[in-house]
Scaffold this motif. Sequence first.
Motif, PDB file in Angstrom:
ATOM      1  N   VAL A 105       0.909  -1.403  -0.291  1.00  0.00           N
ATOM      2  CA  VAL A 105      -0.096  -0.033   0.029  1.00  0.00           C
ATOM      3  C   VAL A 105       1.043   1.280   0.020  1.00  0.00           C
ATOM      4  O   VAL A 105       0.683   2.220  -0.774  1.00  0.00           O
ATOM      5  CB  VAL A 105      -0.918   0.048   1.148  1.00  0.00           C
ATOM      6  N   LEU A 106       1.953   1.277   0.983  1.00  0.00           N
ATOM      7  CA  LEU A 106       2.828   2.369   0.959  1.00  0.00           C
ATOM      8  C   LEU A 106       3.460   2.684  -0.523  1.00  0.00           C
ATOM      9  O   LEU A 106       3.662   3.790  -0.921  1.00  0.00           O
ATOM     10  CB  LEU A 106       3.944   2.276   2.037  1.00  0.00           C
ATOM     11  N   VAL A 107       4.024   1.509  -1.180  1.00  0.00           N
ATOM     12  CA  VAL A 107       4.525   1.727  -2.495  1.00  0.00           C
ATOM     13  C   VAL A 107       3.555   2.167  -3.458  1.00  0.00           C
ATOM     14  O   VAL A 107       3.747   3.021  -4.380  1.00  0.00           O
ATOM     15  CB  VAL A 107       5.309   0.271  -2.924  1.00  0.00           C
ATOM     16  N   PHE A 108       2.246   1.875  -3.530  1.00  0.00           N
ATOM     17  CA  PHE A 108       1.169   2.373  -4.209  1.00  0.00           C
ATOM     18  C   PHE A 108       0.945   3.676  -4.157  1.00  0.00           C
ATOM     19  O   PHE A 108       0.936   4.418  -5.023  1.00  0.00           O
ATOM     20  CB  PHE A 108       0.044   1.332  -4.080  1.00  0.00           C
ATOM     21  N   ILE A 109       1.195   4.083  -2.942  1.00  0.00           N
ATOM     22  CA  ILE A 109       0.690   5.487  -2.774  1.00  0.00           C
ATOM     23  C   ILE A 109       2.031   6.424  -3.032  1.00  0.00           C
ATOM     24  O   ILE A 109       1.636   7.353  -3.534  1.00  0.00           O
ATOM     25  CB  ILE A 109       0.366   5.731  -1.144  1.00  0.00           C
ATOM     26  N   ILE A 110       3.012   5.914  -2.872  1.00  0.00           N
ATOM     27  CA  ILE A 110       4.303   6.825  -3.185  1.00  0.00           C
ATOM     28  C   ILE A 110       4.351   6.966  -4.636  1.00  0.00           C
ATOM     29  O   ILE A 110       4.466   7.972  -5.220  1.00  0.00           O
ATOM     30  CB  ILE A 110       5.561   6.135  -2.779  1.00  0.00           C
ATOM     31  N   MET A 111       4.114   5.732  -5.384  1.00  0.00           N
ATOM     32  CA  MET A 111       4.453   5.521  -6.821  1.00  0.00           C
ATOM     33  C   MET A 111       3.083   6.207  -7.753  1.00  0.00           C
ATOM     34  O   MET A 111       3.141   6.751  -8.630  1.00  0.00           O
ATOM     35  CB  MET A 111       4.513   4.035  -7.424  1.00  0.00           C
TER      36      MET A 111
END
Length: 97
Positions: free
Chosen positions: A85-91
Amino acid sequence: MILTVKQILVIYALVINGMGFAFMGIDKWKAKKRAWRIPESTLFLVALLGGALGSLIGMYTFRHKTRHASFVWGMPIILVLHILVLVFIIMGPVMVL
Protein backbone atom coordinates in the motif's frame (compact mmCIF):
# COMPACT_ATOMS: atom_id res chain seq x y z
CA MET A 1 4.13 24.58 15.60
CA ILE A 2 2.28 23.28 12.56
CA LEU A 3 3.00 19.74 11.42
CA THR A 4 2.91 18.61 7.83
CA VAL A 5 0.90 15.58 6.75
CA LYS A 6 4.15 13.65 6.28
CA GLN A 7 5.27 14.49 9.84
CA ILE A 8 1.91 13.43 11.26
CA LEU A 9 2.09 10.11 9.38
CA VAL A 10 5.62 9.46 10.63
CA ILE A 11 4.58 10.20 14.21
CA TYR A 12 1.54 7.93 13.80
CA ALA A 13 3.71 5.12 12.42
CA LEU A 14 6.15 5.44 15.33
CA VAL A 15 3.37 5.47 17.92
CA ILE A 16 1.35 2.55 16.48
CA ASN A 17 4.47 0.41 15.99
CA GLY A 18 5.61 1.28 19.51
CA MET A 19 2.21 0.15 20.75
CA GLY A 20 2.49 -3.11 18.81
CA PHE A 21 5.91 -3.79 20.29
CA ALA A 22 4.81 -2.83 23.81
CA PHE A 23 1.61 -4.87 23.65
CA MET A 24 3.60 -8.00 22.78
CA GLY A 25 5.91 -7.38 25.73
CA ILE A 26 3.08 -6.62 28.13
CA ASP A 27 1.09 -9.68 27.03
CA LYS A 28 4.16 -11.91 27.46
CA TRP A 29 4.73 -10.50 30.95
CA LYS A 30 1.07 -11.03 31.83
CA ALA A 31 1.22 -14.59 30.50
CA LYS A 32 4.12 -15.36 32.84
CA LYS A 33 2.20 -13.84 35.78
CA ARG A 34 -0.99 -15.68 34.77
CA ALA A 35 -2.75 -12.29 34.78
CA TRP A 36 -5.47 -10.84 32.54
CA ARG A 37 -4.19 -10.96 28.95
CA ILE A 38 -4.47 -8.69 25.96
CA PRO A 39 -6.93 -10.33 23.53
CA GLU A 40 -5.41 -11.69 20.32
CA SER A 41 -7.95 -9.63 18.39
CA THR A 42 -6.47 -6.48 19.94
CA LEU A 43 -2.94 -7.53 19.00
CA PHE A 44 -4.07 -8.08 15.41
CA LEU A 45 -6.05 -4.81 15.37
CA VAL A 46 -2.95 -2.83 16.34
CA ALA A 47 -1.03 -4.61 13.57
CA LEU A 48 -3.76 -3.90 11.01
CA LEU A 49 -3.85 -0.23 11.98
CA GLY A 50 -0.19 0.10 11.01
CA GLY A 51 1.72 -1.58 13.82
CA ALA A 52 2.66 -4.82 12.06
CA LEU A 53 6.41 -4.11 12.08
CA GLY A 54 6.46 -3.27 15.79
CA SER A 55 4.29 -6.29 16.58
CA LEU A 56 6.53 -8.59 14.57
CA ILE A 57 9.68 -7.27 16.21
CA GLY A 58 7.98 -7.60 19.61
CA MET A 59 6.96 -11.19 18.86
CA TYR A 60 10.54 -12.28 18.34
CA THR A 61 12.12 -9.97 20.92
CA PHE A 62 9.89 -11.34 23.67
CA ARG A 63 9.48 -14.80 22.09
CA HIS A 64 5.74 -14.37 22.32
CA LYS A 65 3.10 -15.94 20.05
CA THR A 66 5.87 -17.50 17.93
CA ARG A 67 4.20 -20.91 18.07
CA HIS A 68 0.84 -19.63 16.86
CA ALA A 69 0.56 -20.06 13.09
CA SER A 70 -1.91 -17.19 12.87
CA PHE A 71 0.74 -14.84 14.25
CA VAL A 72 3.77 -16.39 12.53
CA TRP A 73 2.05 -16.05 9.15
CA GLY A 74 -0.42 -13.26 9.85
CA MET A 75 1.93 -10.54 11.05
CA PRO A 76 4.34 -10.81 8.08
CA ILE A 77 1.40 -10.90 5.64
CA ILE A 78 -0.05 -7.74 7.20
CA LEU A 79 3.40 -6.10 7.02
CA VAL A 80 3.78 -7.01 3.33
CA LEU A 81 0.31 -5.59 2.61
CA HIS A 82 1.27 -2.36 4.38
CA ILE A 83 4.45 -2.13 2.32
CA LEU A 84 2.52 -2.71 -0.90
CA VAL A 85 0.00 0.00 0.00
CA LEU A 86 2.84 2.38 0.86
CA VAL A 87 4.58 1.68 -2.45
CA PHE A 88 1.30 2.20 -4.31
CA ILE A 89 0.72 5.52 -2.55
CA ILE A 90 4.26 6.72 -3.24
CA MET A 91 4.33 5.58 -6.85
CA GLY A 92 0.75 6.58 -7.59
CA PRO A 93 -1.57 4.84 -9.99
CA VAL A 94 -0.20 3.99 -13.41
CA MET A 95 -2.47 5.21 -16.18
CA VAL A 96 -2.56 3.10 -19.32
CA LEU A 97 -4.31 4.53 -22.36
